[in-house]
Design a protein around this motif. Structure first.
Motif, PDB file in Angstrom:
ATOM      1  N   ILE A   1     -10.591   3.583  -4.141  1.00 16.06           N
ATOM      2  CA  ILE A   1     -10.665   2.475  -3.194  1.00 16.06           C
ATOM      3  C   ILE A   1     -10.901   3.066  -1.810  1.00 16.06           C
ATOM      4  CG2 ILE A   1      -9.393   0.629  -2.048  1.00 16.06           C
ATOM      5  CD1 ILE A   1      -7.916   0.121  -4.593  1.00 16.06           C
ATOM      6  N   ARG A   2     -11.903   2.534  -1.135  1.00 15.88           N
ATOM      7  CA  ARG A   2     -12.171   2.934   0.248  1.00 15.88           C
ATOM      8  C   ARG A   2     -11.630   1.837   1.167  1.00 15.88           C
ATOM      9  NH1 ARG A   2     -18.293   3.468   0.537  1.00 15.88           N
ATOM     10  NH2 ARG A   2     -18.250   2.191  -1.333  1.00 15.88           N
ATOM     11  N   LEU A   3     -10.903   2.231   2.195  1.00 13.83           N
ATOM     12  CA  LEU A   3     -10.385   1.293   3.190  1.00 13.83           C
ATOM     13  C   LEU A   3     -11.091   1.576   4.509  1.00 13.83           C
ATOM     14  CD1 LEU A   3      -6.605   1.483   2.328  1.00 13.83           C
ATOM     15  CD2 LEU A   3      -8.169  -0.374   1.796  1.00 13.83           C
ATOM     16  N   LEU A   4     -11.807   0.587   5.012  1.00 13.32           N
ATOM     17  CA  LEU A   4     -12.579   0.747   6.234  1.00 13.32           C
ATOM     18  C   LEU A   4     -12.069  -0.234   7.282  1.00 13.32           C
ATOM     19  CD1 LEU A   4     -16.049   0.659   4.463  1.00 13.32           C
ATOM     20  CD2 LEU A   4     -14.736   2.679   5.050  1.00 13.32           C
ATOM     21  N   PHE A   5     -12.042   0.196   8.525  1.00 12.87           N
ATOM     22  CA  PHE A   5     -11.629  -0.695   9.595  1.00 12.87           C
ATOM     23  C   PHE A   5     -12.580  -0.558  10.768  1.00 12.87           C
ATOM     24  CE2 PHE A   5      -9.064   3.116   9.594  1.00 12.87           C
ATOM     25  CZ  PHE A   5      -9.184   3.589  10.884  1.00 12.87           C
TER      26      PHE A   5
ATOM     27  N   ASP B   1      -1.941   6.401  14.755  1.00 20.29           N
ATOM     28  CA  ASP B   1      -0.863   6.647  13.797  1.00 20.29           C
ATOM     29  C   ASP B   1      -0.319   5.334  13.229  1.00 20.29           C
ATOM     30  OD1 ASP B   1       0.179   6.113  16.348  1.00 20.29           O
ATOM     31  OD2 ASP B   1       2.041   7.169  15.943  1.00 20.29           O
ATOM     32  N   VAL B   2      -0.349   4.261  14.004  1.00 20.14           N
ATOM     33  CA  VAL B   2       0.086   2.955  13.497  1.00 20.14           C
ATOM     34  C   VAL B   2      -0.925   2.429  12.485  1.00 20.14           C
ATOM     35  CG1 VAL B   2       0.618   0.571  14.151  1.00 20.14           C
ATOM     36  CG2 VAL B   2       1.353   2.452  15.609  1.00 20.14           C
ATOM     37  N   ILE B   3      -2.213   2.659  12.741  1.00 15.08           N
ATOM     38  CA  ILE B   3      -3.262   2.260  11.788  1.00 15.08           C
ATOM     39  C   ILE B   3      -3.062   2.977  10.465  1.00 15.08           C
ATOM     40  CG2 ILE B   3      -5.733   2.357  11.304  1.00 15.08           C
ATOM     41  CD1 ILE B   3      -6.183   1.988  14.336  1.00 15.08           C
ATOM     42  N   LYS B   4      -2.756   4.281  10.529  1.00 17.89           N
ATOM     43  CA  LYS B   4      -2.524   5.051   9.301  1.00 17.89           C
ATOM     44  C   LYS B   4      -1.329   4.486   8.535  1.00 17.89           C
ATOM     45  CE  LYS B   4      -1.075   9.419   7.520  1.00 17.89           C
ATOM     46  NZ  LYS B   4       0.025  10.296   7.742  1.00 17.89           N
ATOM     47  N   LEU B   5      -0.247   4.193   9.209  1.00 18.68           N
ATOM     48  CA  LEU B   5       0.929   3.632   8.540  1.00 18.68           C
ATOM     49  C   LEU B   5       0.609   2.288   7.886  1.00 18.68           C
ATOM     50  CD1 LEU B   5       3.746   4.442  11.104  1.00 18.68           C
ATOM     51  CD2 LEU B   5       3.447   5.425   8.829  1.00 18.68           C
ATOM     52  N   LEU B   6      -0.174   1.469   8.564  1.00 21.27           N
ATOM     53  CA  LEU B   6      -0.569   0.175   8.024  1.00 21.27           C
ATOM     54  C   LEU B   6      -1.413   0.342   6.762  1.00 21.27           C
ATOM     55  CD1 LEU B   6      -0.689  -2.925   8.355  1.00 21.27           C
ATOM     56  CD2 LEU B   6      -2.761  -2.564   9.700  1.00 21.27           C
ATOM     57  N   LEU B   7      -2.362   1.280   6.774  1.00 21.89           N
ATOM     58  CA  LEU B   7      -3.203   1.509   5.602  1.00 21.89           C
ATOM     59  C   LEU B   7      -2.395   2.047   4.427  1.00 21.89           C
ATOM     60  CD1 LEU B   7      -6.409   2.984   7.245  1.00 21.89           C
ATOM     61  CD2 LEU B   7      -6.015   0.656   6.464  1.00 21.89           C
ATOM     62  N   VAL B   8      -1.461   2.951   4.693  1.00 21.24           N
ATOM     63  CA  VAL B   8      -0.598   3.481   3.627  1.00 21.24           C
ATOM     64  C   VAL B   8       0.243   2.350   3.020  1.00 21.24           C
ATOM     65  CG1 VAL B   8       1.382   4.989   3.169  1.00 21.24           C
ATOM     66  CG2 VAL B   8      -0.544   5.831   4.505  1.00 21.24           C
ATOM     67  N   TYR B   9       0.778   1.482   3.855  1.00 22.05           N
ATOM     68  CA  TYR B   9       1.573   0.346   3.381  1.00 22.05           C
ATOM     69  C   TYR B   9       0.719  -0.600   2.539  1.00 22.05           C
ATOM     70  CZ  TYR B   9       4.565  -3.766   3.438  1.00 22.05           C
ATOM     71  OH  TYR B   9       5.318  -4.846   3.067  1.00 22.05           O
ATOM     72  N   MET B  10      -0.516  -0.862   2.966  1.00 21.62           N
ATOM     73  CA  MET B  10      -1.409  -1.738   2.199  1.00 21.62           C
ATOM     74  C   MET B  10      -1.716  -1.148   0.828  1.00 21.62           C
ATOM     75  SD  MET B  10      -4.053  -3.089   5.112  1.00 21.62           S
ATOM     76  CE  MET B  10      -5.184  -3.681   3.882  1.00 21.62           C
ATOM     77  N   VAL B  11      -1.947   0.150   0.771  1.00 21.66           N
ATOM     78  CA  VAL B  11      -2.242   0.795  -0.516  1.00 21.66           C
ATOM     79  C   VAL B  11      -1.041   0.705  -1.443  1.00 21.66           C
ATOM     80  CG1 VAL B  11      -2.697   3.042  -1.612  1.00 21.66           C
ATOM     81  CG2 VAL B  11      -4.022   2.322   0.372  1.00 21.66           C
TER      82      VAL B  11
END
Length: 66
Positions: A37-41, A52-62
């Motif tokens: 799965i690729r996550l693009l923003f 770093d907040v974007i990274k935490l959000l993406l990890v939580y979504m995964v």
């Protein structure tokens, strides 16, 4: 909230926040590669959140998707 993306066979756009769309694209498994799965923003997302907040959000979504 989100919507199906017409640009990809298995793609969705998810809006965790109003001005922060995230596109998730599922790549199916084939003979050479496993599924992924690729996550693009959006490039402008750095104006709304720190990286770093974007990274935490993406990890939580995964983790929610698994």
């Amino acid at each position: 909230g989100g919507r199906i993306s017409g640009d990809h066979k298995y793609g969705v756009v998810i809006y965790p926040f109003i001005r922060f769309p995230v596109m998730a694209i599922l790549d199916e498994m084939d003979e050479e590669f496993g599924a992924s799965i690729r996550l693009l923003f959006d490039k402008s997302s750095q104006h709304y959140m720190k990286t770093d907040v974007i990274k935490l959000l993406l990890v939580y979504m995964v983790k929610l998707l698994l």
